[in-house]
Design an enzyme around this catalytic site. Structure first.
Site, PDB file in Angstrom:
ATOM      1  N   CYS A  50     -35.985  50.060 -35.789  1.00  0.00           N
ATOM      2  CA  CYS A  50     -35.775  48.902 -34.919  1.00  0.00           C
ATOM      3  C   CYS A  50     -34.283  48.638 -34.751  1.00  0.00           C
ATOM      4  O   CYS A  50     -33.641  48.089 -35.659  1.00  0.00           O
ATOM      5  CB  CYS A  50     -36.470  47.674 -35.505  1.00  0.00           C
ATOM      6  SG  CYS A  50     -36.225  46.181 -34.493  1.00  0.00           S
ATOM      7  N   CYS A  53     -33.267  44.954 -35.149  1.00  0.00           N
ATOM      8  CA  CYS A  53     -33.304  44.440 -36.522  1.00  0.00           C
ATOM      9  C   CYS A  53     -32.168  45.006 -37.368  1.00  0.00           C
ATOM     10  O   CYS A  53     -31.475  44.276 -38.080  1.00  0.00           O
ATOM     11  CB  CYS A  53     -34.630  44.789 -37.193  1.00  0.00           C
ATOM     12  SG  CYS A  53     -36.095  44.437 -36.218  1.00  0.00           S
ATOM     13  N   ASP A  54     -31.996  46.320 -37.308  1.00  0.00           N
ATOM     14  CA  ASP A  54     -31.119  47.010 -38.252  1.00  0.00           C
ATOM     15  C   ASP A  54     -29.781  47.450 -37.678  1.00  0.00           C
ATOM     16  O   ASP A  54     -28.899  47.865 -38.428  1.00  0.00           O
ATOM     17  CB  ASP A  54     -31.851  48.231 -38.826  1.00  0.00           C
ATOM     18  CG  ASP A  54     -33.103  47.840 -39.599  1.00  0.00           C
ATOM     19  OD1 ASP A  54     -33.106  46.743 -40.178  1.00  0.00           O
ATOM     20  OD2 ASP A  54     -34.072  48.613 -39.612  1.00  0.00           O
TER      21      ASP A  54
END
Length: 235
Positions: A50, A53-54
């Site tokens: 992701c 997200c990351d």
């Protein structure tokens, strides 16, 4: 299994079953794995799925993106604004993303694209990713790209294999739903990443869950309402 005017039955793997007047399917989806050495070993230690997200975890570092479809190219564009450098690896002989996305990607100064490239291994040391190996499918030559992170962007697999033959599925295996989350089976609703709703994000799935619950409630009210003739007699 369903019966006209009856309950909807969901059979469980342990041999049991549950029945209800309505059912909301929310089985989600899983990231498609590239299935090379190092992927499982370094998952969440540099291997990510992701970019939203990351991505910030790799600020100022070099990363690779596996996948040249829309999701892969969108991820590479987003990451290029955060990380030091992005290497895109695509198995096919050309990027499969929309032309406007490819054009945007190629305009970025800190991106390198490799097509016709087969990822063979994700390497690491001291418990975290330090590189990616790929083979040129045309020449057979092997290359090593030093990276701190690898973003696998080769698609999502909806957890719907068990539903084949019961509700309508798209060609990608997603549950086909309308604007209210209703499937083609009366009383059966679906929500989240397992459906045809675009943008697989938690906030969208949560909202769709609420929408499906409201739709199921509305369905139950209408099912339990007396028919017009019955209402007239009761009056």
């Amino acid at each position: 299994a369903t019966e006209p005017g009856g309950l909807i039955e969901v059979k469980l793997a342990n041999g049991g079953s549950v029945k209800g007047r309505t059912v909301i399917l929310s089985t989600g989806a899983r990231w498609r794995n590239v299935n090379v050495p190092g992927e499982q070993e370094y998952k969440n230690k540099g291997v990510a799925y992701c970019p939203h997200c990351d991505g910030p975890l790799f600020k100022g570092k070099r990363v690779a993106v596996i996948g040249g479809g829309n999701s892969g190219i969108e991820a590479a564009i987003d990451l290029a604004g955060v990380v030091e450098h992005v290497t895109v690896i695509e198995f096919a002989d050309q990027l499969k993303a929309d032309a406007v996305l490819v054009s945007k990607l190629k305009s970025l100064p800190n991106v390198v694209i490799h097509v016709n490239a087969q990822t063979t291994e994700i390497t690491g040391a001291d418990g975290k990713v330090n590189g990616l190996k790929f083979k040129d499918r045309a020449t057979g030559e092997e290359h090593v790209v030093p990276v701190a992170g690898v973003f696998v962007q080769i698609g999502l697999v909806p957890n719907t294999e068990w539903l084949k033959g019961t509700v309508e599925l798209s060609k990608f295996g997603e549950i086909v739903v309308d604007a209210k989350g209703q499937t083609n089976v009366p009383g059966v609703f679906a929500a989240g990443d397992c459906t045809t709703v675009p943008y697989k994000q938690i906030v969208i799935a949560a909202g769709d869950g609420a929408k499906a619950a409201l739709s199921a409630f509305d369905y139950l009210i209408r099912q339990s309402a007396p028919a017009p003739a019955e209402a007239a007699l009761a009056g």
